[in-house]
Design a protein around this motif. Structure first.
Motif, PDB file in Angstrom:
ATOM      1  N   SER A  35      75.631  26.668  57.415  1.00 35.43           N
ATOM      2  CA  SER A  35      75.642  25.276  57.854  1.00 35.43           C
ATOM      3  C   SER A  35      76.756  25.032  58.878  1.00 35.43           C
ATOM      4  CB  SER A  35      75.812  24.353  56.645  1.00 35.43           C
ATOM      5  OG  SER A  35      75.812  23.013  57.038  1.00 35.43           O
ATOM      6  N   VAL A  36      77.945  25.582  58.614  1.00 35.97           N
ATOM      7  CA  VAL A  36      79.062  25.451  59.556  1.00 35.97           C
ATOM      8  C   VAL A  36      78.702  26.129  60.880  1.00 35.97           C
ATOM      9  CG1 VAL A  36      81.464  26.117  60.014  1.00 35.97           C
ATOM     10  CG2 VAL A  36      80.816  25.227  57.765  1.00 35.97           C
ATOM     11  N   ASP A  37      78.145  27.325  60.798  1.00 35.71           N
ATOM     12  CA  ASP A  37      77.746  28.062  62.001  1.00 35.71           C
ATOM     13  C   ASP A  37      76.732  27.259  62.812  1.00 35.71           C
ATOM     14  OD1 ASP A  37      77.680  30.735  63.501  1.00 35.71           O
ATOM     15  OD2 ASP A  37      75.553  30.380  63.066  1.00 35.71           O
ATOM     16  N   GLU A  38      75.741  26.712  62.141  1.00 38.04           N
ATOM     17  CA  GLU A  38      74.712  25.921  62.822  1.00 38.04           C
ATOM     18  C   GLU A  38      75.325  24.701  63.510  1.00 38.04           C
ATOM     19  OE1 GLU A  38      70.639  23.402  61.834  1.00 38.04           O
ATOM     20  OE2 GLU A  38      71.578  24.566  60.244  1.00 38.04           O
ATOM     21  N   LYS A  39      76.210  24.002  62.816  1.00 38.36           N
ATOM     22  CA  LYS A  39      76.837  22.806  63.387  1.00 38.36           C
ATOM     23  C   LYS A  39      77.702  23.177  64.587  1.00 38.36           C
ATOM     24  CE  LYS A  39      76.743  19.006  62.123  1.00 38.36           C
ATOM     25  NZ  LYS A  39      75.855  17.904  62.594  1.00 38.36           N
ATOM     26  N   MET A  40      78.452  24.275  64.487  1.00 35.92           N
ATOM     27  CA  MET A  40      79.282  24.710  65.607  1.00 35.92           C
ATOM     28  C   MET A  40      78.415  25.028  66.820  1.00 35.92           C
ATOM     29  SD  MET A  40      82.338  26.977  63.917  1.00 35.92           S
ATOM     30  CE  MET A  40      83.334  27.050  65.405  1.00 35.92           C
ATOM     31  N   ARG A  41      77.293  25.685  66.601  1.00 36.33           N
ATOM     32  CA  ARG A  41      76.407  26.044  67.705  1.00 36.33           C
ATOM     33  C   ARG A  41      75.763  24.814  68.332  1.00 36.33           C
ATOM     34  NH1 ARG A  41      76.308  31.428  68.099  1.00 36.33           N
ATOM     35  NH2 ARG A  41      77.017  32.579  66.260  1.00 36.33           N
TER      36      ARG A  41
END
Length: 86
Positions: A35-41
């Motif tokens: 989820s963090v990775d997706e939001k950062m992207r």
């Protein structure tokens, strides 16, 4: 909580590897990291000039904003439920 109850989970976030140590299941930690990775992207795609520090802070601000909105909705629903019970 003792160290023996903690798990180590390796995750990738925005191209970096991290070891997360905690009591949550490995699956849970991987879902959080994804989820963090997706939001950062998502944020990076809209603001490609951001350096990694600013990107991380904006991701944290977005996550806390989402949390506060959900908490407010939860509190409102809980209050309405208590009124129905009374």
């Amino acid at each position: 909580m003792s160290d023996e109850n903690k798990r180590r989970t390796s995750v990738g976030i925005y191209g970096q590897q991290y070891i997360i140590i905690g009591t949550e299941s490995n699956e849970h930690i991987r879902r959080v990291a994804a989820s963090v990775d997706e939001k950062m992207r998502q944020i990076s795609a809209k603001n490609p000039a951001l350096d990694i520090s600013k990107l991380a802070v904006l991701t944290a601000v977005n996550a806390v904003n989402d949390y506060i909105k959900l908490k407010e909705q939860y509190d409102l629903l809980e209050s309405e439920f208590k009124k129905l019970k009374d």
